[in-house]
Design an enzyme around this catalytic site. Structure first.
Site, mmCIF file in Angstrom:
data_model
loop_
_atom_site.group_PDB
_atom_site.id
_atom_site.type_symbol
_atom_site.label_atom_id
_atom_site.label_comp_id
_atom_site.label_asym_id
_atom_site.label_seq_id
_atom_site.Cartn_x
_atom_site.Cartn_y
_atom_site.Cartn_z
ATOM 1 N N ALA A 131 0.827 -1.215 0.000
ATOM 2 C CA ALA A 131 0.000 0.000 0.000
ATOM 3 C C ALA A 131 0.857 1.260 0.000
ATOM 4 O O ALA A 131 0.588 2.218 0.712
ATOM 5 C CB ALA A 131 -0.984 -0.003 1.167
ATOM 6 N N CYS B 35 -16.676 -2.886 16.615
ATOM 7 C CA CYS B 35 -15.312 -3.433 16.606
ATOM 8 C C CYS B 35 -14.493 -2.620 17.597
ATOM 9 O O CYS B 35 -14.222 -1.450 17.363
ATOM 10 C CB CYS B 35 -14.718 -3.338 15.206
ATOM 11 S SG CYS B 35 -12.933 -3.580 15.133
ATOM 12 N N HIS C 49 4.532 4.965 -4.826
ATOM 13 C CA HIS C 49 5.964 5.099 -5.087
ATOM 14 C C HIS C 49 6.285 6.413 -5.801
ATOM 15 O O HIS C 49 5.465 6.949 -6.540
ATOM 16 C CB HIS C 49 6.456 3.914 -5.926
ATOM 17 C CG HIS C 49 6.458 2.629 -5.159
ATOM 18 N ND1 HIS C 49 7.341 2.378 -4.139
ATOM 19 C CD2 HIS C 49 5.668 1.530 -5.243
ATOM 20 C CE1 HIS C 49 7.109 1.177 -3.633
ATOM 21 N NE2 HIS C 49 6.084 0.645 -4.283
#
Lengths: 422, 506
Positions: free
Chosen positions: B58, B423, B61
């Site tokens: 991820a 969560c 570049h």
């Protein structure tokens, strides 16, 4: 941290499982204003999914189910009129005992004079074990599987292998069998079981489920659903021995490979944690490195029996109430308590002698099973207490009570207290 | 499965980041003259972004790694420059944390200078060589004799970007046909007539143009139209995911200087936008039989652990929360290694465009690849930008827990389900889970919810929230045990323990 609504409270107990319930009751009975916070919709914590019996043997002399055991405390709490915030989660805890709390439709800041941390623990997962292989469905922690079966009426699978002989894994071996699944085997990395001997007997032996010691899972197969696991025996360094691999077909793998105290809130607040237990470092009053913040139950260290959780949490609750009342100071670290040979850890980690009541309880676990064992608490050459145990087992916690006289001796010596087992 | 028999102007095969970027770029256009451009994306998986696009470092570049003039270099630098606007529009997390490529020894220096020269030729902005002291100001504790600083290197949510591109394309009129494993591509009529793209389960889409963005399977798809001289090898990269406890440890990306024949960029630590750290990737070619064999292997896991402990000595066993693997579609065979340039071309079959070997930097390049493919399509179908294109995702707020407190409190007032955490590790609210369940593409696997809401991605790996999500899907959406899937394939559960009537279901 600034929420629109700010509440002042004497004592906030975080967690409505067995530890939180007992701590809140003890503190309220000591005259303290308490509020209990629970993130789930109901109180009772993990006990709600533990529908097997055996809870309360020590405390009540009865074999209760988890919900029954919790029910007794919940009823007592209700009788004491302690406010309970359910469906409520603590998002942040600061070192000056301010909590940011989220509940349906509201973010609230609570300023507390004292806090009891009773968040329980979580299960270790496949990730922490680094089991190689594919990632099919059908791999569950034993506790999640227990939740599905007992709370949601859902059967995870039909042909089951279990890694780890911890108590939840053993209980689930029996539970899955009773619900019609075929449990092929339980595998244990160590040369001894990690569960209570009574659970080995009642959950495996009684149902003819084999237990393979010194064995681990070295591969998981199946691209969609689990198709099977490969196990291998391990050497004395716990490394798999080449050539011992054996494949077990199964559609379900349950992991019962250890519990980790839930201390993310504590860590963010700056509470000092033990690298061995993952729980807080505490004194004999269960007070952490932050004055007025106490810890108990499985958030402090993973217990074998809920009865002991209740006992320890009551101690924390009483101490928190005393702190709120100004009757408990946070005076220094006092005497260090160290695990000696044959002992993995001791709770508490240190003691401040003058603050303590007439006796103190040390809780510890041994590193390896022993027959005709001796446990000993000593300061240098001075033995404070020595007890004989026909059988010592890492799965079973040892509780040793030290009298006030012994504590005074300890204080005079000025040495660290060391607990050992041989 | 219902038969579909649909006509399109462009059909994209593969719903990875490249396919979805192409779809969104096309959704931005109409046919010159006013007619709607009919676009569809098909994928064999039950959701978008389940292949290489969700299984990588991820990283966006900068463009120092690729030889000047190559497609990889050009598209990388261009794609990098497009990312901020794109991520802003789609509310995809991106952090421009920069990167240090570090020479540890004198022997690394030629490689490092080569990277700098390549970067200059490729137009990488802001590069700087740094001695150890200067590097320390960026990353305290770093070791190395010389570093190359590239400030445009960034981290991003790779699956977040792919999903956002897909859902936004869908909102602008692109059809998505999932569970659509392409089995054959035919052109029954005369040249210029539509292709017929059939699925394994008997569905057919007709389309004037076909774009093959099938990643690991691009050579197999090209073979379906008779192009048999291309070949892909899968090269697996394994990773560990580390606990968020270590969030902030790494201020920037730190890479070793790659060797001349390395098939990847070397094992290293990569911070993620969500606060985790990745260790990896390895680079091991895998056998032909299954290019999507994402298994973790004990030897590589041991390597990764060793590397992680070397760089972060206080790592505890509990800090390793998960492992995963992603496979690079390589055009270079195992005995050769290294990298070949991207191939993006209209083939000898008119109207059939294929994209071969889109491995790293495919994620970075994806918006630039989409522009290039659009320009190739324009040669067949003249296109004009739409005025009614909606570039944002309406109603999507990003991750709730990362919003400022005031904004969170306002949101909770209007939507109480933002006040309920499902969560606990990632602090994901019930409202976010609901939005994930009710996603525009209509996908309902546990992985679909996970990739959209981040639930189950924390340190307990779903031990806490999975039963709660299961309860939501059962009580509020009417799921039966056999309706639950992780990704598709086999169901998660065997059935009910007991029947609803109270009898024994066995």
């Amino acid at each position: 941290m600034s929420a629109s609504k700010v509440i002042e409270r004497d004592l906030v107990v975080i967690g409505g499982g067995p530890a939180g319930l007992a701590a809140a009751i003890a503190a309220k009975e000591a005259g303290c204003d308490v509020v209990l916070i629970e993130r789930d919709r109901i109180l009772g914590g993990i006990l709600n999914q533990c529908i097997h019996d055996g809870f309360g043997l020590h405390r009540f002399g009865e074999a209760l189910s988890g919900p029954e055991y919790a029910g007794r405390f919940i009823a007592q709490l209700k009788g004491l009129d302690v406010p309970v915030l359910q469906n409520t989660i603590v998002l942040n805890l600061s070192s000056d005992r301010k909590l940011l709390v989220s509940r349906m439709g509201e973010l609230t800041e609570i300023h507390a004079k004292a806090i009891v941390l009773a968040m329980g623990c979580r299960e270790r997962t496949r990730g922490a074990l680094s089991i190689p292989g594919h990632r099919p469905s059908g791999v569950y922690t034993a506790g999640a599987a227990q939740n599905f079966v007992n709370m949601e009426n859902i059967m995870p699978g039909k042909r089951v292998c279990i890694l780890g002989s911890g108590d939840i894994g053993l209980i689930m071996a029996r539970r899955m069998t009773l619900e019609g699944a075929k449990v092929e085997a339980v595998f244990e990395l160590l040369p001894w079981s990690s569960g209570l001997p009574r659970n080995i007997r009642q959950c495996l032996v009684d149902y003819g489920i084999p237990l393979y010691l010194s064995t681990t899972v070295v591969n998981i197969s199946g691209m969609g659903r689990l198709e099977g696991i490969t196990v291998a025996t391990v050497d004395d360094k716990r490394q798999p021995v080449a050539g011992t691999e054996k494949f077990f077909p199964c559609d379900t793998l349950l992991l019962s490979v250890g519990l980790i105290p839930e201390n993310e809130l504590a860590r963010e607040a700056g509470v000092a944690l033990s690298p061995i237990t993952g729980g807080a470092l505490v004194d004999a009053d269960c007070m952490t490195s932050i004055p007025g913040v106490f810890s108990c139950g499985n958030a402090l260290h993973v217990h074998d029996l809920v009865d002991r959780v209740s006992e320890e949490a009551e101690r924390a609750g009483r101490a928190a109430a005393a702190f709120v009342a100004g009757k408990l100071s946070s005076g220094g670290t006092g005497v260090s308590i160290l695990p000696g040979s044959g002992v993995r850890y001791v709770m508490p980690d240190h003691m401040t002698i003058p603050e303590n009541p007439e006796e103190t309880t040390l809780a510890f676990r041994v590193t390896t099973p022993k027959r005709d064992g001796v446990v000993r608490a000593a300061a240098g050459d001075t033995i404070l207490k020595e007890e004989k145990h026909p059988r010592l087992h890492p799965a079973e916690m040892v509780w040793m009570r030290l009298s006030v006289e012994a504590l005074r001796e300890l204080k005079k010596s000025g040495k660290a207290l060391e607990v050992s087992a041989s | 499965m219902t038969d579909i028999d649909l006509n399109y102007d462009v059909l994209v095969i593969g719903a990875g980041v490249v396919g979805c970027a192409i779809a969104r770029e096309l959704a931005r256009h109409k046919k010159t003259g006013g007619e709607r451009l009919r676009v569809a994306v098909v994928d064999k998986e039950p959701d978008v972004s389940l292949g290489t696009s969700s299984r990588n470092s991820a990283v966006v570049h900068s463009g120092i790694n690729y030889a000047p003039g190559t497609e990889r270099a050009v598209l990388d630098v261009k794609g990098n420059a497009m990312m901020d606007k794109l991520c802003g529009e789609l509310k995809v997390p991106i952090k421009r944390i920069g990167k240090l490529t570090v020479a540890l020894t004198e022997g690394d220096l030629p490689g490092l200078h080569k990277q700098k020269n390549q970067g200059e030729a490729n137009g990488v902005p802001g590069m700087e060589l740094m001695d150890n002291a200067k590097m320390q100001t960026i990353q305290p504790g770093i070791e190395g004799i010389l570093g190359l600083w590239t400030p445009t290197s960034a981290i991003i949510s790779s699956f977040g970007l792919t999903i956002a591109l897909a859902e936004n394309a869908h909102a602008n009129g692109v059809d998505f046909h999932l569970n659509y494993a392409v089995k054959s591509i035919a052109r029954p009529g005369k040249p210029g007539d539509p292709f017929e793209v059939r699925s394994a389960d008997g569905r057919t889409c007709r389309s004037a143009l076909v774009v093959n963005a099938a990643g690991l399977h691009c050579d197999e798809v090209s073979a379906m139209v008779g192009i048999t001289n291309v070949k892909i090898w899968a090269c697996r990269g394994e990773y560990y995911v580390l606990d968020k406890r270590l969030d902030g440890t790494l201020k920037t990306l730190i890479y070793p200087v790659p060797g001349p024949n390395d098939p990847g960029l070397g094992i290293h630590l990569t911070p993620t936008v969500d606060g985790n750290i990745l260790i990896g990737p390895s680079a091991v070619y895998i056998p032909e039989e299954d290019r999507e064999d994402y298994r973790a292997t004990s030897a590589i896991m041991a390597d990764l652990r060793r590397e992680g402990l070397r760089l972060l000595p206080d790592l505890a066993a509990s800090d390793f929360i998960r492992s995963f693997a992603g496979n690079r579609p390589k055009q270079t065979p195992p005995e050769k290694g290294g990298n070949a340039d991207f191939v993006i071309e209209e083939t000898s079959v008119p109207g059939f465009i294929h994209l071969l070997g889109i491995e790293s930097p495919g994620l970075t390049s994806s918006p630039a690849i989409a522009l290039k493919v659009k320009d190739m399509i324009v040669k067949h179908i003249p296109l004009t930008e739409r005025t009614d294109f909606v570039a944002e995702r309406p109603g999507f707020i990003g991750t709730f827990s990362e919003l400022p407190l005031e904004q969170r409190m306002d949101l909770i007032k209007t939507e109480p389900e933002y006040g309920e955490i499902i969560c606990r590790c990632e602090q994901i609210t019930k409202k976010e889970i609901r939005q994930a369940i009710e996603n525009p593409l209509g996908v309902r696997t546990m992985a679909s919810i996970k990739y959209r809401a981040r639930a189950q991605m924390g340190r307990c790996q779903g031990g806490f929230c999975t039963p709660r999500i299961v309860r939501m899907l059962r009580d509020e959406y009417g799921y039966r045990p056999e309706d639950f899937f992780v990704r598709g394939g086999a169901p998660m559960f065997a059935g009910n323990v007991r029947s609803e009537k109270g009898g024994d279901a066995r």
